[in-house]
Design an enzyme around this catalytic site. Structure first.
Site, mmCIF file in Angstrom:
data_model
loop_
_atom_site.group_PDB
_atom_site.id
_atom_site.type_symbol
_atom_site.label_atom_id
_atom_site.label_comp_id
_atom_site.label_asym_id
_atom_site.label_seq_id
_atom_site.Cartn_x
_atom_site.Cartn_y
_atom_site.Cartn_z
ATOM 1 N N GLY A 42 0.764 -1.203 -0.088
ATOM 2 C CA GLY A 42 0.126 0.073 0.060
ATOM 3 C C GLY A 42 0.632 1.393 -0.113
ATOM 4 O O GLY A 42 0.687 2.017 0.971
ATOM 5 N N TYR A 62 -12.476 -1.734 12.452
ATOM 6 C CA TYR A 62 -11.226 -1.263 12.393
ATOM 7 C C TYR A 62 -10.370 -1.416 13.411
ATOM 8 O O TYR A 62 -9.177 -2.065 13.363
ATOM 9 C CB TYR A 62 -11.185 0.319 11.740
ATOM 10 C CG TYR A 62 -9.780 0.905 11.651
ATOM 11 C CD1 TYR A 62 -9.226 0.552 10.784
ATOM 12 C CD2 TYR A 62 -9.327 1.945 12.483
ATOM 13 C CE1 TYR A 62 -7.990 1.069 10.226
ATOM 14 C CE2 TYR A 62 -8.063 2.278 12.431
ATOM 15 C CZ TYR A 62 -7.299 2.308 11.269
ATOM 16 O OH TYR A 62 -5.951 2.635 11.071
ATOM 17 N N SER A 71 -2.215 0.834 14.888
ATOM 18 C CA SER A 71 -2.895 1.851 14.977
ATOM 19 C C SER A 71 -3.195 2.148 16.521
ATOM 20 O O SER A 71 -3.258 1.133 17.144
ATOM 21 C CB SER A 71 -3.932 2.147 14.297
ATOM 22 O OG SER A 71 -4.686 3.072 14.733
ATOM 23 N N ASN A 107 1.403 3.491 -2.900
ATOM 24 C CA ASN A 107 0.965 4.416 -4.010
ATOM 25 C C ASN A 107 0.544 5.771 -3.434
ATOM 26 O O ASN A 107 0.515 6.960 -4.018
ATOM 27 C CB ASN A 107 -0.041 3.933 -4.844
ATOM 28 C CG ASN A 107 -1.298 3.602 -4.266
ATOM 29 O OD1 ASN A 107 -1.402 2.429 -3.595
ATOM 30 N ND2 ASN A 107 -2.178 4.417 -4.172
ATOM 31 N N THR A 108 0.487 5.928 -1.887
ATOM 32 C CA THR A 108 -0.180 7.096 -1.478
ATOM 33 C C THR A 108 0.325 7.190 -0.060
ATOM 34 O O THR A 108 1.021 6.209 0.411
ATOM 35 C CB THR A 108 -1.447 7.451 -1.751
ATOM 36 O OG1 THR A 108 -1.901 8.826 -0.983
ATOM 37 C CG2 THR A 108 -2.476 6.351 -1.173
ATOM 38 N N GLY A 109 0.105 8.319 0.678
ATOM 39 C CA GLY A 109 0.468 8.283 2.131
ATOM 40 C C GLY A 109 1.501 7.877 2.598
ATOM 41 O O GLY A 109 2.614 8.316 2.369
ATOM 42 N N ILE A 110 1.461 7.503 3.926
ATOM 43 C CA ILE A 110 2.590 6.955 4.746
ATOM 44 C C ILE A 110 3.619 5.897 4.089
ATOM 45 O O ILE A 110 4.836 6.220 4.014
ATOM 46 C CB ILE A 110 2.276 6.316 5.951
ATOM 47 C CG1 ILE A 110 1.330 7.390 6.799
ATOM 48 C CG2 ILE A 110 3.218 5.765 6.782
ATOM 49 C CD1 ILE A 110 0.636 6.757 8.034
ATOM 50 N N GLY A 111 2.878 4.945 3.300
ATOM 51 C CA GLY A 111 3.522 3.967 2.372
ATOM 52 C C GLY A 111 4.554 4.704 1.460
ATOM 53 O O GLY A 111 5.629 4.457 1.481
HETATM 54 N N1 LIG Z 1 -3.619 8.037 8.606
HETATM 55 C C1 LIG Z 1 -3.461 8.028 9.801
HETATM 56 O O1 LIG Z 1 -3.825 8.825 10.603
HETATM 57 C C2 LIG Z 1 -3.121 6.639 10.500
HETATM 58 C C3 LIG Z 1 -3.421 6.219 11.986
HETATM 59 C C4 LIG Z 1 -3.084 5.015 12.280
HETATM 60 C C5 LIG Z 1 -2.667 3.950 11.693
HETATM 61 N N2 LIG Z 1 -2.594 4.431 10.321
HETATM 62 C C6 LIG Z 1 -2.302 3.103 9.283
HETATM 63 O O2 LIG Z 1 -1.157 3.611 8.333
HETATM 64 C C7 LIG Z 1 -1.299 2.535 7.397
HETATM 65 C C8 LIG Z 1 -1.213 3.526 6.154
HETATM 66 O O3 LIG Z 1 -2.354 4.328 5.812
HETATM 67 P P1 LIG Z 1 -2.183 5.927 5.237
HETATM 68 O O4 LIG Z 1 -2.613 6.845 6.410
HETATM 69 O O5 LIG Z 1 -0.947 6.045 4.602
HETATM 70 O O6 LIG Z 1 -3.662 5.641 4.448
HETATM 71 P P2 LIG Z 1 -3.876 5.822 2.863
HETATM 72 O O7 LIG Z 1 -3.150 6.899 2.262
HETATM 73 O O8 LIG Z 1 -5.336 5.510 2.582
HETATM 74 O O9 LIG Z 1 -2.654 4.690 2.272
HETATM 75 C C9 LIG Z 1 -3.336 3.400 2.190
HETATM 76 C C10 LIG Z 1 -2.568 2.308 1.261
HETATM 77 O O10 LIG Z 1 -3.526 0.942 1.527
HETATM 78 C C11 LIG Z 1 -3.864 0.601 0.165
HETATM 79 N N3 LIG Z 1 -4.752 -0.306 0.410
HETATM 80 C C12 LIG Z 1 -5.963 -0.366 0.654
HETATM 81 N N4 LIG Z 1 -6.478 -1.293 0.534
HETATM 82 C C13 LIG Z 1 -5.769 -2.542 -0.214
HETATM 83 C C14 LIG Z 1 -5.707 -3.899 -0.427
HETATM 84 N N5 LIG Z 1 -6.918 -4.429 -0.468
HETATM 85 N N6 LIG Z 1 -4.655 -4.133 -1.141
HETATM 86 C C15 LIG Z 1 -3.354 -3.483 -1.248
HETATM 87 N N7 LIG Z 1 -3.686 -2.408 -0.867
HETATM 88 C C16 LIG Z 1 -4.340 -1.682 -0.266
HETATM 89 C C17 LIG Z 1 -4.095 1.782 -0.537
HETATM 90 O O11 LIG Z 1 -4.228 1.709 -1.956
HETATM 91 P P3 LIG Z 1 -5.216 2.391 -2.676
HETATM 92 O O12 LIG Z 1 -4.751 3.842 -2.834
HETATM 93 O O13 LIG Z 1 -5.176 1.668 -4.154
HETATM 94 O O14 LIG Z 1 -6.785 2.340 -1.978
HETATM 95 C C18 LIG Z 1 -3.039 2.958 -0.117
HETATM 96 O O15 LIG Z 1 -1.847 2.651 -0.981
HETATM 97 C C19 LIG Z 1 -2.588 1.670 7.480
HETATM 98 O O16 LIG Z 1 -2.321 0.580 7.894
HETATM 99 C C20 LIG Z 1 -3.282 2.711 8.588
HETATM 100 O O17 LIG Z 1 -4.355 1.904 9.198
HETATM 101 C C21 LIG Z 1 -2.825 5.395 9.548
#
Ligand SMILES: NC(=O)c1ccc[n+]([C@@H]2O[C@H](COP(=O)([O-])OP(=O)(O)OC[C@H]3O[C@@H](n4cnc5c(N)ncnc54)[C@H](OP(=O)(O)O)[C@@H]3O)[C@@H](O)[C@H]2O)c1
Length: 403
Positions: free
Chosen positions: A81, A236, A210, A83-87
């Site tokens: 995951g 979640y 999280s 392509n965006t965000g933290i990853g």
């Molecule tokens: N943001 C926060 O405040 C926060 C807080 C606590 C924990 N987290 C954790 O941090 C991690 C990264 O989240 P983020 O905030 O960077 O969110 P994000 O920007 O929504 O990124 C999530 C990534 O996961 C991918 N993904 C979703 N469903 C998938 C699937 N079925 N198969 C493969 N990839 C999939 C998304 O791909 P698409 O773009 O194609 O959907 C996207 O690349 C997550 O595990 C989240 O639970 C985040």
């Protein structure tokens, strides 16, 4: 009626009404003039104070950064995951440090756009766009099969992908989406890659969980939230608690292998994670604006994952929960090893892996703690994932050796 005397400084011949003191009037005018500027300066100071406070608050919210400059040239990394965000920020930093990164994303188009952007910014050509949909166990197996054909080693696996608070839907295998993607998909992926990780030890697994796990409970009676679905506090939070229990159990299993596994909370980060937020428009706008000041940037959100992946000091640290680059103690329900054992066995059955350990006394290999077959209350789960099904593929055909 007597005329007032002409005070010094006034234009000769000016006539003032009785009782009027032009000197006092002039002093008052000066004071008024000063008063205006005093107010302006005061307002300016307050504005500056607020800006400084917001700047400091924003700085504090961003948390500590991983600052060691160690490089990992040629090390093979998988990030899910990204392509965006933290990853994406995680991959950018790893790429700058010379890693060969397999970007495991579900949307090849978005992955390619991110890959080109990161290649441009990091000057690293060793980035690969690979398709992985964690909501499909077959996609996980396909990804692993291709990866193993391409690479003989794996130094770092970062289980980052996640979805949050979506409406209740099912994965391709019939499991509740958030539990399926956030936990089960990563459970299978990690297990199928263990042989490569062991072969490449010292190696690391990073699980992005999280703080929402604090609200979570592993609902043994209703793991797939069929009876009661709570988007955030239910499904979640359960899936993020599952990430932590998985980390603890796996760290026990991997003792002595040179493979470490740690999990983290990245902070509250301004990403696309809230894409399923269904509140009114005005609330979305307030959130958007507020998040500019009160949320971490994705780069700041990646720092704890980066420390776990990179810090030489953590080479033998395992089974820990980190936030803001520091290790934190876990609440009792997040370190309950009985629940971790149960969840591990349950997950093995749900993804179709043979058990690593014999089942506890009095429980058949296909029974979960609830007495039902494989914990799947609904008939929607596919035969591939359900070992109890007669139509199931043999475990050997779907499991790549994980010993
Ligand atoms: N943001 C926060 O405040 C926060 C807080 C606590 C924990 N987290 C954790 O941090 C991690 C990264 O989240 P983020 O905030 O960077 O969110 P994000 O920007 O929504 O990124 C999530 C990534 O996961 C991918 N993904 C979703 N469903 C998938 C699937 N079925 N198969 C493969 N990839 C999939 C998304 O791909 P698409 O773009 O194609 O959907 C996207 O690349 C997550 O595990 C989240 O639970 C985040």
């Amino acid at each position: 009626m007597s005329e007032a005397a002409t005070p010094p400084g006034s234009v000769p011949g000016t006539v003032f009404p009785p009782g009027f003191d032009p000197v006092a009037e002039s002093v008052e005018k000066t004071l008024c003039f000063r008063g205006f500027w005093a107010w302006a300066v005061l307002i300016l100071l307050i504005a500056l104070g607020i800006s400084l406070f917001m700047w400091l608050l924003r700085k504090c919210i961003q948390g500590p950064a991983y600052r060691k400059a160690n490089r990992i040239d040629g090390k093979v990394v998988i990030v899910t995951g990204c392509n965006t965000g933290i990853g994406k920020e995680t991959v950018l930093e790893l790429a700058k440090r010379g890693a060969r990164v397999y970007m495991a994303c579900r949307d090849p188009g978005r992955c390619e756009a991110a890959r080109l952007d990161i290649m441009d910014r990091s000057r690293n050509q060793q980035l690969f766009n690979r398709t992985l949909d964690l909501g499909s166990l077959q996609s996980v197996r396909n990804f692993v099969e291709r990866f193993k054909a391409e690479e003989s080693r794996l130094d770092i696996l970062i289980n980052n992908a996640g979805i949050m608070a979506c409406p209740r839907t099912l994965t391709a295998d019939g499991y509740e989406q958030q539990f399926g993607v956030n936990h089960l998909g990563h459970f299978l992926l990690t297990n199928l890659l263990l042989d490569r990780l062991k072969h490449s030890s010292p190696s690391r697994i990073v699980v992005v969980s999280s703080a929402a796990h604090l609200f979570g409970r592993i609902n043994r009676e209703d793991l797939m939230s069929e009876k009661n679905y709570g988007k955030f506090f239910g499904a979640y939070s359960q899936s993020k608690l599952a990430n932590i229990l998985f980390t603890l159990k796996l760290s026990n299993i991997l003792k002595g292998t040179g493979v470490t596994v740690n999990c983290c909370h990245p902070g509250v980060v301004r990403t696309e994670l809230n894409r399923h937020f269904a509140g009114p428009g005005w609330m979305k706008s307030v959130l958007q604006t507020g998040s500019l000041y009160f949320f971490k940037t994705p780069k700041a959100g990646a720092q704890t994952s980066l420390r776990l992946a990179l810090d030489p000091q953590l080479e033998s640290s395992t089974g820990g929960y980190y936030s803001d680059c520091m290790r934190w103690p876990l609440v009792p329900w997040a370190r309950n090893m009985q629940t971790a054992d149960w969840l591990w066995r349950e997950s093995e059955k749900l993804v179709g892996l043979p058990p690593l350990e014999p089942p506890p006394p009095g429980q058949s290999p296909t029974q979960n703690g609830n007495g039902t077959q494989n914990g799947i209350g609904s008939s929607s789960a596919s035969a591939t994932a359900n070992p109890a099904s007669g139509e199931m593929q043999s475990v050997e055909t779907v499991v790549v050796n994980r010993s």
